[in-house]
Design a protein around this motif. Structure first.
Motif, short mmCIF file in Angstrom:
data_model
loop_
_atom_site.label_atom_id
_atom_site.label_comp_id
_atom_site.label_asym_id
_atom_site.label_seq_id
_atom_site.Cartn_x
_atom_site.Cartn_y
_atom_site.Cartn_z
N PRO A 43 -0.85 -4.79 -13.57
CA PRO A 43 0.08 -3.76 -13.08
C PRO A 43 1.47 -4.36 -12.81
CG PRO A 43 -1.76 -4.09 -11.55
CD PRO A 43 -1.99 -5.00 -12.70
N PRO A 44 2.51 -3.57 -13.01
CA PRO A 44 3.87 -4.11 -12.82
C PRO A 44 4.25 -4.30 -11.35
CG PRO A 44 3.95 -1.80 -13.53
CD PRO A 44 2.51 -2.20 -13.54
N GLU A 45 3.51 -3.68 -10.43
CA GLU A 45 3.82 -3.83 -9.01
C GLU A 45 2.63 -4.48 -8.30
OE1 GLU A 45 6.75 -2.76 -8.18
OE2 GLU A 45 7.17 -1.51 -9.94
N ALA A 46 2.91 -5.18 -7.18
CA ALA A 46 1.82 -5.70 -6.35
C ALA A 46 1.09 -4.51 -5.72
CB ALA A 46 2.39 -6.59 -5.26
N PRO A 47 -0.23 -4.64 -5.47
CA PRO A 47 -0.97 -3.50 -4.92
C PRO A 47 -0.47 -3.12 -3.53
CG PRO A 47 -2.32 -5.48 -4.90
CD PRO A 47 -1.07 -5.83 -5.65
N GLU A 48 -0.37 -1.82 -3.29
CA GLU A 48 0.09 -1.33 -1.98
C GLU A 48 -1.01 -1.54 -0.95
OE1 GLU A 48 3.18 -0.10 0.09
OE2 GLU A 48 3.27 -0.01 -2.09
#
Ligand SMILES: Cc1ncc(COP(=O)(O)O)c(C=O)c1O
Length: 501
Positions: A43-48
Motif C-alpha cells: 500500500p502507498p500509505e502506512a496503515p492507519e
C-alpha cells in the motif's frame, strides 16, 4: 503490542529464520522479480490502524522473501562473504533488545567496556602487535566502526589533522586551509571503491597508483609518487594499503610500504576488510609482515568472521590522533571524569550515536571459540582449493591469478566474449551467483566461497552448473581432444591453449 505478543512474534520470527536457513538450498540464489515489484505490491500509505503481527510475518513471507538475493545460499559465490551465524543473530537481538546508545562510558558502561574487551581479544587473535591494543600501556586501541569504508575515511581525516598539526608546529603562520589544499593521499588501482570515495568525502586528492603484475602496490612505485608530488609542492599525507584486494585478493607488501610511509610522515592505513580474518590462523600472518609500521588497521568481522553486518574492527596505534580530530565538546555530553580512564568512543568515529555492536562479536567469539573461527576460515579456504582442483584439469578454463583465500578467478580459453556469455547465462538461470572481475585487462569471473553453509557437495553443484553451461558454449571436441581427459596439474601450468581476446 504487549510483552506477551512480543514473545510470540519474536519466537515465530526466530522459527521463520531457522527454517529459512535450514531449507535455503531449495531456493534459487537470485530472485525472480522485476524492478518495482514490491513498490507496486504494498500500500502507498502506512496503515492507519494497528495490524496483527501474524499478518506482518505473512507479508514478510509472501512479499519480502521473494525479493531477496540469498547471500547465505551455499551457491552464492559473488563479491565477498557477508557474515552471519546463529551466535551473531542472538547477539544482535540482545543488543537491539537493550537498545542503548554508547557514545560515552556513562551512556552505557558495558557498551564501551565490552568493546574494549572484545577488540583486545580479536586483536590478539589476529596477531596484531601489542601497541594496537587497548590493554597495552600506550595510546593504542580498537574501536568497532560500521564499515571498512568508514574506517578508511576516519583514518584519512585523522591523517589530515595530524599532518596539519605537524606542519603548524614548525610553520605556525601557515594558513590551515593552505596546508590542507596541498595534502595528497595514495592507494593502488586495485583498492576498493570505498578508498577513492574516502578521498572524495575527505576532500583530499587520491592517487591510485599502478600495481605490479600481481596486483600489488610496490614500495618503489610509492616512493616515486611521494617524490614527484613533493617536487610539485604537495604534501604526502595518507596511504591505504590493501591486504586482500576486492578484485583478486592481492596483498600489498607492508614491509616495503610501511618504512616509506614512516620516513615521509605519511599515515598508513590497512584495509584488510575481507582477508584480514585469515590472520586468525598463524599460517597466513606472513602476509601482514610489516604491520608494525602501520597507523591504523581494519578488518570486517562482518565479512568472513561469522558476525552480522555491521562490525568493522579498526585498531589505531595512537588513539589521541582520533580524539584530537573528532573531539567536539558539549555540556550535555560531558563525561570528562571517566574519559581519562576508558575510551570515549564518540571521539573515535564519525557519528555521535553508536550501537552496542560488541555484543554480537562477543557472542560469536564465545560460542565458536578461537578454534571455531580458525576452522571456519580453513574450511572455506579448503573449499576454494577444492573448486580449483575440479576446474584445473579442464583446459577450457584458465585459473588466473593463483587462487587466494576463498577466491578463485577464472576465464575461458575461448576468450572474453564467451566468458561473459557464461556469466550472463548462469546469472539468468539464478542457480549459482558470481560476479565479473578483470585481470591483466582480461574479463574473468570471480568464484568466492561465501556462505558458512557451503559444503563440498555445494561446490560440486556449482561446478557442475558451470560445466554444464560451458558444455553448451564450448562443446568438447573428441576428435581434436581439445578437452582432454582430466589429469591433475599445477594451477600455474593451466595456461596453455589460450585464444587471444
Ligand atoms: C578490500 C575491501 N575493502 C573495503 C570494502 C568495503 O567494505 P564495507 O562495505 O564494510 O565498507 C570491501 C568490500 O567488499 C573490500 O573488499
Amino acid at each position: 503490542m504487549d510483552v506477551e505478543e512480543f514473545r510470540e512474534f519474536g519466537k515465530a520470527a526466530i522459527d521463520l529464520i531457522a527454517d529459512y536457513m535450514e531449507n535455503i538450498r531449495a531456493r534459487d540464489v537470485l530472485p525472480s522479480v522485476e524492478p518495482g515489484y514490491l513498490v507496486n505490491s504494498l500500500p502507498p500509505e502506512a496503515p492507519e490502524e494497528p495490524e496483527q503481527w501474524k499478518d506482518v510475518l505473512h507479508d514478510f513471507t509472501h512479499f519480502i522473501l521473494p525479493g531477496i538475493t540469498h547471500w547465505h545460499s551455499p551457491r552464492f559465490h559473488a563479491f565477498y562473504p557477508t557474515g552471519t551465524s546463529f551466535a551473531s543473530l542472538v547477539g544482535s537481538i540482545l543488543s537491539n533488545g537493550l537498545g542503548v546508545i554508547g557514545f560515552s562510558w556513562m551512556s552505557s558502561p558495558a557498551c564501551t567496556e565490552l568493546e574494549v574487551v572484545t577488540m583486545n581479544w580479536l586483536g590478539k587473535l589476529l596477531g596484531l602487535p601489542e601497541q594496537f591494543l587497548n590493554c597495552s600501556t600506550g595510546p593504542g586501541g580498537g574501536v568497532i566502526q560500521g564499515s571498512a569504508s568508514e574506517a578508511t575515511l576516519v583514518g584519512l581525516l585523522a591523517a589530515k589533522d595530524r599532518t596539519v598539526r605537524r606542519i603548524k608546529q614548525t610553520n605556525p603562520d601557515l594558513d590551515e586551509g593552505f596546508i590542507k589544499a596541498k595534502l595528497i593521499a595514495y592507494s593502488s588501482d586495485q583498492s576498493n571503491s570505498s578508498v577513492e570515495k574516502a578521498g572524495l568525502l575527505g576532500s583530499m586528492k587520491m592517487r591510485l597508483l599502478k600495481t605490479d603484475a600481481d596486483g600489488k602496490l610496490r614500495g618503489d612505485t610509492l616512493k616515486k609518487a611521494f617524490e614527484e608530488d613533493q617536487e610539485q609542492g604537495l604534501i604526502p599525507c595518507y596511504c591505504v594499503a590493501t591486504l586482500g584486494t576486492t578484485g583478486t585478493c592481492a596483498f600489498d607488501p607492508l614491509y616495503e610500504i610501511g618504512p616509506l610511509c614512516n620516513e615521509y610522515n605519511v599515515w598508513l592505513h590497512v584495509d584488510a576488510a575481507y582477508a584480514g580474518a585469515a590472520f586468525t590462523c598463524p599460517e597466513y600472518r606472513h602476509l601482514m609482515n610489516g604491520v608494525e609500521y602501520v597507523d591504523s588497521f581494519d578488518v570486517n568481522a562482518h565479512k568472513w568472521m561469522l558476525v552480522n553486518f555491521d562490525c568493522s574492527c579498526m585498531w589505531v596505534k595512537n588513539g589521541y590522533d582520533l580524539i584530537k580530530t573528532f573531539d567536539v565538546q558539549r555540556i550535555y555530553l560531558d563525561d570528562l571524569e571517566n574519559s581519562n580512564k576508558i575510551p570515549d568512543y564518540r571521539h573515535w568515529q564519525l557519528p555521535l550515536g553508536r550501537k552496542f555492536r560488541a555484543l554480537k562479536l562477543w557472542t560469536v567469539l564465545r560460542i565458536y571459540g578461537t578454534e571455531g573461527i580458525r576452522s571456519h576460515i580453513r574450511n572455506q579456504i579448503g573449499l576454494a582449493k577444492y573448486f580449483a582442483q575440479l576446474m584445473q584439469p579442464d583446459d577450457r578454463f584458465v585459473i588466473e591469478p593463483e587462487p587466494a583465500m576463498g577466491l578463485v578467478c577464472f576465464r575461458l580459453t575461448e576468450g572474453d566474449k564467451v566468458t561473459k556469455k557464461l556469466l550472463d547465462n548462469l546469472t539468468e538461470k539464478k542457480k549459482v551467483f558470481m560476479v565479473a572481475g578483470s585481470y591483466h585487462n582480461r574479463y574473468m569471473i570471480r568464484f568466492v566461497i561465501c556462505s558458512r553453509n557451503t559444503k563440498k557437495e555445494d561446490v560440486d553443484y556449482s561446478w557442475n552448473k558451470i560445466k554444464e553451461e560451458v558444455d553448451c558454449l564450448c562443446p568438447v571436441n573428441i576428435h581434436t581432444k581439445k578437452y582432454k581427459v582430466p589429469v591433475m596439474k599445477n594451477i600455474d601450468a593451466v595456461k596453455s591453449n589460450e585464444k587471444s581476446k
